[in-house]
Design a protein around this motif. Structure first.
Motif, PDB file in Angstrom:
ATOM      1  N   ARG A 101       0.817  -1.215   0.000  1.00  0.00           N
ATOM      2  CA  ARG A 101       0.000   0.000   0.000  1.00  0.00           C
ATOM      3  C   ARG A 101       0.847   1.260   0.000  1.00  0.00           C
ATOM      4  O   ARG A 101       0.479   2.268  -0.614  1.00  0.00           O
ATOM      5  N   VAL A 102       1.977   1.246   0.728  1.00  0.00           N
ATOM      6  CA  VAL A 102       2.795   2.459   0.842  1.00  0.00           C
ATOM      7  C   VAL A 102       3.976   2.472  -0.130  1.00  0.00           C
ATOM      8  O   VAL A 102       4.742   3.424  -0.153  1.00  0.00           O
ATOM      9  N   GLY A 103       4.121   1.424  -0.934  1.00  0.00           N
ATOM     10  CA  GLY A 103       5.205   1.381  -1.905  1.00  0.00           C
ATOM     11  C   GLY A 103       6.578   1.207  -1.282  1.00  0.00           C
ATOM     12  O   GLY A 103       7.571   1.757  -1.770  1.00  0.00           O
ATOM     13  N   MET A 104       6.650   0.442  -0.202  1.00  0.00           N
ATOM     14  CA  MET A 104       7.914   0.147   0.468  1.00  0.00           C
ATOM     15  C   MET A 104       8.133  -1.356   0.480  1.00  0.00           C
ATOM     16  O   MET A 104       7.195  -2.136   0.258  1.00  0.00           O
ATOM     17  N   SER A 105       9.355  -1.750   0.743  1.00  0.00           N
ATOM     18  CA  SER A 105       9.627  -3.176   0.912  1.00  0.00           C
ATOM     19  C   SER A 105       9.221  -3.604   2.323  1.00  0.00           C
ATOM     20  O   SER A 105       9.146  -2.778   3.242  1.00  0.00           O
ATOM     21  N   VAL A 106       8.963  -4.896   2.481  1.00  0.00           N
ATOM     22  CA  VAL A 106       8.634  -5.428   3.805  1.00  0.00           C
ATOM     23  C   VAL A 106       9.781  -5.161   4.772  1.00  0.00           C
ATOM     24  O   VAL A 106       9.566  -4.803   5.938  1.00  0.00           O
ATOM     25  N   ARG A 107      10.999  -5.300   4.280  1.00  0.00           N
ATOM     26  CA  ARG A 107      12.172  -5.067   5.121  1.00  0.00           C
ATOM     27  C   ARG A 107      12.192  -3.635   5.637  1.00  0.00           C
ATOM     28  O   ARG A 107      12.508  -3.384   6.806  1.00  0.00           O
ATOM     29  N   THR A 108      11.851  -2.666   4.759  1.00  0.00           N
ATOM     30  CA  THR A 108      11.845  -1.258   5.171  1.00  0.00           C
ATOM     31  C   THR A 108      10.767  -1.002   6.211  1.00  0.00           C
ATOM     32  O   THR A 108      11.002  -0.290   7.199  1.00  0.00           O
ATOM     33  N   VAL A 109       9.575  -1.570   5.990  1.00  0.00           N
ATOM     34  CA  VAL A 109       8.486  -1.392   6.964  1.00  0.00           C
ATOM     35  C   VAL A 109       8.916  -1.928   8.321  1.00  0.00           C
ATOM     36  O   VAL A 109       8.693  -1.290   9.365  1.00  0.00           O
ATOM     37  N   ARG A 110       9.527  -3.097   8.339  1.00  0.00           N
ATOM     38  CA  ARG A 110       9.957  -3.687   9.606  1.00  0.00           C
ATOM     39  C   ARG A 110      11.066  -2.866  10.251  1.00  0.00           C
ATOM     40  O   ARG A 110      11.135  -2.745  11.477  1.00  0.00           O
ATOM     41  N   PHE A 111      11.932  -2.272   9.428  1.00  0.00           N
ATOM     42  CA  PHE A 111      12.987  -1.419   9.964  1.00  0.00           C
ATOM     43  C   PHE A 111      12.381  -0.196  10.652  1.00  0.00           C
ATOM     44  O   PHE A 111      12.770   0.158  11.772  1.00  0.00           O
ATOM     45  N   TYR A 112      11.403   0.445   9.985  1.00  0.00           N
ATOM     46  CA  TYR A 112      10.753   1.613  10.579  1.00  0.00           C
ATOM     47  C   TYR A 112       9.989   1.237  11.845  1.00  0.00           C
ATOM     48  O   TYR A 112       9.964   2.002  12.818  1.00  0.00           O
ATOM     49  N   ALA A 113       9.365   0.060  11.824  1.00  0.00           N
ATOM     50  CA  ALA A 113       8.666  -0.397  13.023  1.00  0.00           C
ATOM     51  C   ALA A 113       9.651  -0.585  14.169  1.00  0.00           C
ATOM     52  O   ALA A 113       9.370  -0.227  15.322  1.00  0.00           O
ATOM     53  N   GLY A 114      10.820  -1.131  13.857  1.00  0.00           N
ATOM     54  CA  GLY A 114      11.846  -1.334  14.875  1.00  0.00           C
ATOM     55  C   GLY A 114      12.378  -0.031  15.438  1.00  0.00           C
ATOM     56  O   GLY A 114      12.815   0.016  16.603  1.00  0.00           O
ATOM     57  N   ARG A 115      12.329   1.052  14.627  1.00  0.00           N
ATOM     58  CA  ARG A 115      12.773   2.366  15.095  1.00  0.00           C
ATOM     59  C   ARG A 115      11.660   3.116  15.817  1.00  0.00           C
ATOM     60  O   ARG A 115      11.861   4.242  16.262  1.00  0.00           O
ATOM     61  N   GLY A 116      10.472   2.525  15.897  1.00  0.00           N
ATOM     62  CA  GLY A 116       9.363   3.161  16.606  1.00  0.00           C
ATOM     63  C   GLY A 116       8.618   4.201  15.798  1.00  0.00           C
ATOM     64  O   GLY A 116       7.866   5.008  16.362  1.00  0.00           O
ATOM     65  N   LEU A 117       8.795   4.210  14.471  1.00  0.00           N
ATOM     66  CA  LEU A 117       8.103   5.201  13.646  1.00  0.00           C
ATOM     67  C   LEU A 117       6.626   4.858  13.477  1.00  0.00           C
ATOM     68  O   LEU A 117       5.822   5.733  13.117  1.00  0.00           O
ATOM     69  N   ILE A 118       6.279   3.600  13.670  1.00  0.00           N
ATOM     70  CA  ILE A 118       4.873   3.189  13.676  1.00  0.00           C
ATOM     71  C   ILE A 118       4.637   2.343  14.921  1.00  0.00           C
ATOM     72  O   ILE A 118       5.570   1.734  15.451  1.00  0.00           O
ATOM     73  N   PRO A 119       3.391   2.295  15.422  1.00  0.00           N
ATOM     74  CA  PRO A 119       3.103   1.499  16.624  1.00  0.00           C
ATOM     75  C   PRO A 119       3.279   0.009  16.336  1.00  0.00           C
ATOM     76  O   PRO A 119       3.277  -0.420  15.173  1.00  0.00           O
ATOM     77  N   PRO A 120       3.390  -0.809  17.355  1.00  0.00           N
ATOM     78  CA  PRO A 120       3.459  -2.258  17.154  1.00  0.00           C
ATOM     79  C   PRO A 120       2.171  -2.767  16.506  1.00  0.00           C
ATOM     80  O   PRO A 120       1.102  -2.176  16.683  1.00  0.00           O
ATOM     81  N   PRO A 121       2.239  -3.835  15.734  1.00  0.00           N
ATOM     82  CA  PRO A 121       1.016  -4.377  15.116  1.00  0.00           C
ATOM     83  C   PRO A 121       0.144  -5.081  16.146  1.00  0.00           C
ATOM     84  O   PRO A 121       0.586  -5.396  17.251  1.00  0.00           O
ATOM     85  N   ARG A 122      -1.096  -5.301  15.771  1.00  0.00           N
ATOM     86  CA  ARG A 122      -1.968  -6.141  16.591  1.00  0.00           C
ATOM     87  C   ARG A 122      -1.559  -7.587  16.385  1.00  0.00           C
ATOM     88  O   ARG A 122      -1.389  -8.029  15.249  1.00  0.00           O
ATOM     89  N   ARG A 123      -1.401  -8.318  17.454  1.00  0.00           N
ATOM     90  CA  ARG A 123      -0.892  -9.686  17.362  1.00  0.00           C
ATOM     91  C   ARG A 123      -2.011 -10.715  17.506  1.00  0.00           C
ATOM     92  O   ARG A 123      -2.898 -10.596  18.333  1.00  0.00           O
TER      93      ARG A 123
END
Length: 241
Positions: free
Chosen positions: A17-39
Motif C-alpha cells: 500500500r505504501v510502496g515500500m519493501s517489507v524489510r523497510t516497513v519492519r525497519f521503521y517499526a523497529g525504530r518506533g516510527l509506527i506502533p506495534p502491530p496487533r498480534r
C-alpha cells in the motif's frame, strides 16, 4: 457486541500500500516510527494508523528529511492521534505542484515533449527551471507539469538571456510570496482552524482548497500588475512627449 479490529493488513499488504519493501516497513517499526502491530499468535496485523504514519514518513523523505529528523518530527505527534489527524500533517507537507519531479533520459524526455530537443532547447528548459541536470549525462530531473509551458517558450525563440533574467525575477518574487503567505497561514489561520472544533477531515479539505485558490489569486494579482505597469509606461511616454 465487540467491534471488528481495524488492523487487518499483513505486513506484506501494508508494504504494498505504501510502496515500500517489507524489510523497510519492519525497519521503521523497529525504530518506533509506527506502533506495534496487533498480534494474533505469531501474526501481526496493521491498520489505518500504520498506513497514515508510513505515508507521512514517505512524504518527509521526499522533502529530504534525514531519519533522525523524521523521528523528531513524529515524536511531536501524539500517540493517540487518529489516522485523519496524521494525514493532515501529510497534507500540510504535500507538494503544491501537480506532479513530483522525475528523472528522464534525453530520449524519454523528447518523447514526453513531443519533439526533438537540441542542446539549445535543453539549455532553455534548464534556464526556465523546467529541467535540472543530474550527475548522469543526458539525464535530467523534470517538472512534468511545467514541461508543456517550457516547450511553448522554446517555440517563441526567446533569447536565453531573457530566460535567465526572467527566472531570477520569478524565483525571487516566488520565494518572497511563499514566505509571507506561509507566515499568514501559520500565525492567522492555522490557530483558528485548530481551535474551531472542525474535524481533521474538514481541515484537510480546507487546506487542499487553499492551495489552488492561492495560486489563482497570485496569477490574478500578476495580471493586474502587468496591466497597470503598461498603463504607467504609456502615461510616462505621454507626459514626456
Amino acid at each position: 457486541m465487540t467491534a471488528a479490529p481495524a488492523e487487518t493488513m499483513s505486513v506484506e499488504q501494508l508494504a504494498s500500500r505504501v510502496g515500500m519493501s517489507v524489510r523497510t516497513v519492519r525497519f521503521y517499526a523497529g525504530r518506533g516510527l509506527i506502533p506495534p502491530p496487533r498480534r494474533e499468535g505469531r501474526n501481526g496485523y496493521y491498520g489505518p494508523d500504520h498506513l497514515a504514519r508510513l505515508e507521512l514518513v514517505r512524504e518527509l523523505q521526499a522533502h529530504g528529511f534525514t531519519l533522525s529528523a523524521i523521528e523528531g518530527y513524529l515524536e511531536n505527534i501524539p500517540a493517540g492521534a487518529t489516522p485523519e489527524q496524521v494525514a493532515l500533517h501529510r497534507t500540510l507537507l504535500a507538494p503544491w505542484m501537480a506532479d513530483r519531479p522525475e528523472e528522464l533520459g534525453r530520449e524519454a524526455l523528447e518523447l514526453r515533449a513531443g519533439r526533438e530537443l537540441d542542446d539549445h532547447a535543453l539549455e532553455m528548459l534548464i534556464a526556465l527551471g523546467v529541467l535540472e541536470p543530474t550527475p548522469t549525462e543526458d539525464v535530467f530531473r523534470v517538472a512534468p507539469a511545467h514541461l508543456a509551458v517550457g516547450i511553448q517558450f522554446i517555440e517563441t525563440d526567446m533569447p536565453i538571456e531573457v530566460a535567465h533574467a526572467s527566472r531570477r525575477i520569478f524565483d525571487a518574487a516566488g520565494k518572497a510570496v511563499a514566505e509571507e503567505i506561509t507566515e499568514v497561514f501559520r500565525t492567522l489561520w492555522w490557530p483558528q482552524l485548530r481551535s474551531s472544533g472542525r474535524t481533521a477531515e474538514d481541515i484537510t479539505a480546507l487546506v487542499e482548497r487553499f492551495k489552488p485558490l492561492t495560486i489563482q489569486a497570485l496569477v490574478t494579482a500578476y495580471e493586474t500588475a502587468v496591466d497597470e505597469a503598461k498603463r504607467e509606461t504609456i502615461r510616462r511616454r505621454t507626459e514626456g512627449s
